[in-house]
Design a protein around this motif. Structure first.
Motif, PDB file in Angstrom:
ATOM      1  N   ALA A 121      16.478  33.878  66.330  1.00 26.28           N
ATOM      2  CA  ALA A 121      15.965  35.185  66.754  1.00 26.28           C
ATOM      3  C   ALA A 121      17.161  36.010  67.226  1.00 26.28           C
ATOM      4  O   ALA A 121      17.890  35.575  68.116  1.00 26.28           O
ATOM      5  CB  ALA A 121      14.966  34.999  67.896  1.00 26.28           C
ATOM      6  N   TYR A 122      17.350  37.167  66.616  1.00 35.19           N
ATOM      7  CA  TYR A 122      18.510  37.983  67.043  1.00 35.19           C
ATOM      8  C   TYR A 122      18.092  38.957  68.127  1.00 35.19           C
ATOM      9  O   TYR A 122      18.049  40.164  67.930  1.00 35.19           O
ATOM     10  CB  TYR A 122      19.217  38.674  65.875  1.00 35.19           C
ATOM     11  N   ILE A 123      17.845  38.381  69.289  1.00 37.87           N
ATOM     12  CA  ILE A 123      17.298  39.161  70.396  1.00 37.87           C
ATOM     13  C   ILE A 123      18.315  39.342  71.526  1.00 37.87           C
ATOM     14  O   ILE A 123      17.955  39.818  72.597  1.00 37.87           O
ATOM     15  CB  ILE A 123      15.993  38.525  70.947  1.00 37.87           C
ATOM     16  N   LEU A 124      19.571  39.001  71.265  1.00 41.41           N
ATOM     17  CA  LEU A 124      20.590  39.183  72.310  1.00 41.41           C
ATOM     18  C   LEU A 124      21.369  40.474  72.063  1.00 41.41           C
ATOM     19  O   LEU A 124      21.412  40.986  70.945  1.00 41.41           O
ATOM     20  CB  LEU A 124      21.552  38.001  72.319  1.00 41.41           C
ATOM     21  N   LYS A 125      22.007  40.963  73.123  1.00 44.10           N
ATOM     22  CA  LYS A 125      22.909  42.113  72.996  1.00 44.10           C
ATOM     23  C   LYS A 125      23.970  41.812  71.946  1.00 44.10           C
ATOM     24  O   LYS A 125      24.393  40.669  71.796  1.00 44.10           O
ATOM     25  CB  LYS A 125      23.613  42.376  74.331  1.00 44.10           C
ATOM     26  N   GLU A 126      24.481  42.849  71.289  1.00 42.54           N
ATOM     27  CA  GLU A 126      25.369  42.610  70.155  1.00 42.54           C
ATOM     28  C   GLU A 126      26.588  41.772  70.519  1.00 42.54           C
ATOM     29  O   GLU A 126      26.975  40.877  69.769  1.00 42.54           O
ATOM     30  CB  GLU A 126      25.795  43.944  69.539  1.00 42.54           C
ATOM     31  N   GLU A 127      27.175  42.052  71.698  1.00 45.46           N
ATOM     32  CA  GLU A 127      28.374  41.293  72.063  1.00 45.46           C
ATOM     33  C   GLU A 127      28.056  39.801  72.235  1.00 45.46           C
ATOM     34  O   GLU A 127      28.833  38.934  71.829  1.00 45.46           O
ATOM     35  CB  GLU A 127      29.019  41.889  73.332  1.00 45.46           C
ATOM     36  N   ASP A 128      26.890  39.513  72.838  1.00 47.25           N
ATOM     37  CA  ASP A 128      26.489  38.114  73.015  1.00 47.25           C
ATOM     38  C   ASP A 128      26.161  37.472  71.665  1.00 47.25           C
ATOM     39  O   ASP A 128      26.437  36.299  71.418  1.00 47.25           O
ATOM     40  CB  ASP A 128      25.252  38.023  73.923  1.00 47.25           C
ATOM     41  N   LEU A 129      25.524  38.272  70.821  1.00 45.33           N
ATOM     42  CA  LEU A 129      25.127  37.768  69.520  1.00 45.33           C
ATOM     43  C   LEU A 129      26.349  37.406  68.677  1.00 45.33           C
ATOM     44  O   LEU A 129      26.327  36.443  67.911  1.00 45.33           O
ATOM     45  CB  LEU A 129      24.305  38.849  68.809  1.00 45.33           C
ATOM     46  N   LYS A 130      27.404  38.206  68.839  1.00 46.57           N
ATOM     47  CA  LYS A 130      28.648  37.950  68.112  1.00 46.57           C
ATOM     48  C   LYS A 130      29.181  36.577  68.522  1.00 46.57           C
ATOM     49  O   LYS A 130      29.550  35.756  67.676  1.00 46.57           O
ATOM     50  CB  LYS A 130      29.670  39.051  68.432  1.00 46.57           C
ATOM     51  N   VAL A 131      29.201  36.332  69.828  1.00 46.40           N
ATOM     52  CA  VAL A 131      29.650  35.034  70.335  1.00 46.40           C
ATOM     53  C   VAL A 131      28.736  33.923  69.824  1.00 46.40           C
ATOM     54  O   VAL A 131      29.201  32.892  69.322  1.00 46.40           O
ATOM     55  CB  VAL A 131      29.669  35.028  71.886  1.00 46.40           C
TER      56      VAL A 131
END
Lengths: 401, 401
Positions: A372-382
């Motif tokens: 689920a891509y429900i994190l902020k973009e910076e967190d999602l990148k990590v």
């Protein structure tokens, strides 16, 4: 004392069963990025809370079983914007989309009856079915073609004399697949030809990317007497904790049957209904547009990270906020556990959901995960990097094992 | 498209089906005193609304499926005051008492199984049963002895190999009967001897009058592994529109089965749970005492008016806020309709609920009504007089017909 077989045979939630491993990792001081749950981090519009706070009656009374008039009117107006024209009697407010689905199934199926659902599907569909002795017959779809539907004859072959309905989630949870107009009309044709109900779970209707054309089952005139639209404010307005869903259907007899169940459970929480009415009436269009753009960026970020790993198979999903990816591993559950127990990069790891539990056909999905891509973009990148690096490290670890 | 038999065979709510006649009377300018519904006019404690208004998170997230920790802790403390000692794992928060009952039945019964319930009973018990293909076998009780239980052998005679539980409402809706300690222990003995569950709906626990001794099934040590307590804030705190109920049970295996269903429906509304926690934690004891005294006065007022009519049979109920009275009429439903359509005194009439729908045995309760004494005392006095005068006038009208 005895326990019912209907529940004993029900699996525990595949989304939640690995939670203890995540808890242990956190207890060990590891930062866990959660790509396993569908809880958005997007702000709930202020108007929800304002409506709740403005309630000023001395007694918190039962609401009517159908739902409060303010919310029903708001739903009616909302669907008009999608060119779906319902009268007020065509709506019932439910305790989340979940209750809407359960009551709809109860009205259609006796024990031993079945419904068809494209797999992989939202696991709770199966849970609701088991709790009322209804069976799920899967229509298998594949990662290789973005989980689009198989040809008509493959679907029709699954129908038997106990089949009462076809249920679809569109845009799809967990697949993110958005059906083409042709797919929607093919299903409409099938339910007409075989005298079935069509139940459409469209709670991700606003989560469609790149301006892709969307056809709701509520737009198909030919099946308006047999089509049931299940909806919810949970994802649309990031109000998962409100538990407000709805059923929209032009078949008065079906709505009458469902109303018997609604009268039995009396009503839905009054304050939350007032809040939900405000969400529909007052949320600016810019909110939904911004949310859509945000998720589209997140999807790209996660998808691009996944594509960096050899052997990962998935089409770029066009809707909802999930990706089901086929991984170059034998057993995705083992991999997810390993990530939680063994893999660390800068003191962090990532949690996915093994996808096997989203399939009804034994053995399918064993090498797939849902993200689920429900994190902020910076967190999602990590998180995406962690996943990519984790996959590489797992391959090495397995080769050396 | 086909409809399920399970719902087709379900009766519409007997409490709501005469509503159109009341609506017509009101349209004709008649004042209708409603003794037919269980919606109290008592104020909801301010602390509920304050807790809701103090919510200050940016995202209204899913709560845990079991319920929020604040509310579970509040429930635990509440039961301690009744000498019932539960651990936190023994609770599940539900969408009103209704969901608690439905999920409990699902965990105990497969299609064709049955549970015993003393009749007359809350009609929705039957509705929940039908929706999941569970049968209700009645234990008949009578107005003449205040709806107390029959001898043990009469109850045991109803048990067969498909019987999974005994369900009681204590204090009783619709009877107002409060079981004696002997009755409670008799039922406990039966469920132990026949290896059954005991489900106790005790939502009216605070509504017991004249200091009568009350024994909760949760106080019976001998059945603590097989006893399920269903509860709700609806009547206790006049918060019917909050939809917050609970299951309390020390049988971990049963709670595990029910938790599967709870995970399927995800969670209960967060704000309402916060409000409910405040109700338990902050409502002063004086509130419940004042409510109890108010209802006791109302009961006396209504009961005294009923006793003025020749041929009315009912014992003074000791709990809840209902009276089931046997009337000197052939058909109580005809009488209730006649009151709404024909009888006027100073431009007013009164609405009761025919009690036949509260019985499972065909033909029983045809000459009985249920009255809810939920109006202010002055209104109740008028309503009681209207009912008494209506009965006399109906007798004359029938004699002359």
């Amino acid at each position: 004392m005895k326990f019912s077989k209907r529940l004993k045979s029900m699996q525990a939630s595949p989304i939640r069963k690995l939670a203890p491993f995540a808890a242990q990792a956190k207890a060990d001081g590891v930062k866990v990025y959660h790509l396993n749950i569908g809880q958005p981090d997007i702000k709930t519009p202020e108007c929800f809370f304002n409506a709740v706070k403005n309630f000023n009656e001395p007694v918190l009374e039962y609401a009517g079983s159908q739902g409060i008039p303010e919310l029903i009117e708001a739903l009616q107006k909302y669907y008009e914007t999608y060119d779906m024209h319902f009268s007020k009697d065509d709506f019932i407010v439910t305790n989340g989309g979940s209750e809407g689905l359960l009551f709809t199934f109860m009205a259609m199926c006796d024990p031993g009856d079945n419904i068809l659902i494209p797999e992989p599907f939202y696991t709770n569909y199966n849970g609701f079915g088991q709790s009322i002795n209804m069976e799920v017959k899967p229509i298998t779809t594949k990662a290789e073609n973005g989980f689009h539907l198989p040809p008509k004859e493959e679907i029709v072959a699954q129908i038997d004399d106990k089949t009462k309905a076809i249920l679809v989630s569109n845009p799809g949870n967990p697949t993110g697949c958005v059906y083409t107009k042709e797919e929607v009309y093919m299903l409409a044709e099938i339910v007409k030809e075989h005298d079935l109900w069509l139940v459409a779970d469209e709670v991700y209707r606003e989560f469609i990317y790149e301006g892709l054309q969307y056809t709701s089952f509520g737009n198909v005139k030919e099946i308006e007497d047999r089509c049931v639209i299940i909806d919810s404010v949970s994802k649309r307005y990031s109000a998962c904790g409100a538990r407000i869903g709805s059923i929209a259907c032009k078949n008065a007899e079906l709505m009458g049957e469902i109303m018997k169940l609604c009268q039995g459970r009396l009503c839905i929480a009054t304050l939350e209904q007032l809040g939900a009415a405000a969400l529909f009436n007052e949320t600016p269009a810019s909110y939904l547009k911004a949310v859509n753009e945000e998720y589209c960026k997140r999807r790209d970020t996660l998808y691009n990270e996944l594509m960096k790993v050899d052997g990962v198979i998935c089409e770029k999903p066009m809707g909802a906020f999930y990706i089901v990816a086929k991984l170059p591993v034998d057993n995705a559950e083992d991999f997810v556990k390993w990530m939680l127990q063994e893999f660390r990069m800068d003191g962090a790891t990532v949690m996915a959901t093994p996808a096997e539990g989203f399939y009804a056909t034994p053995g399918l999905g064993r090498d797939e995960i849902r993200l689920a891509y429900i994190l902020k973009e910076e967190d999602l990148k990590v998180a995406g990097k962690l996943l990519a690096e984790g996959l590489k490290a797992y391959k090495t670890a397995m080769a050396n094992a």
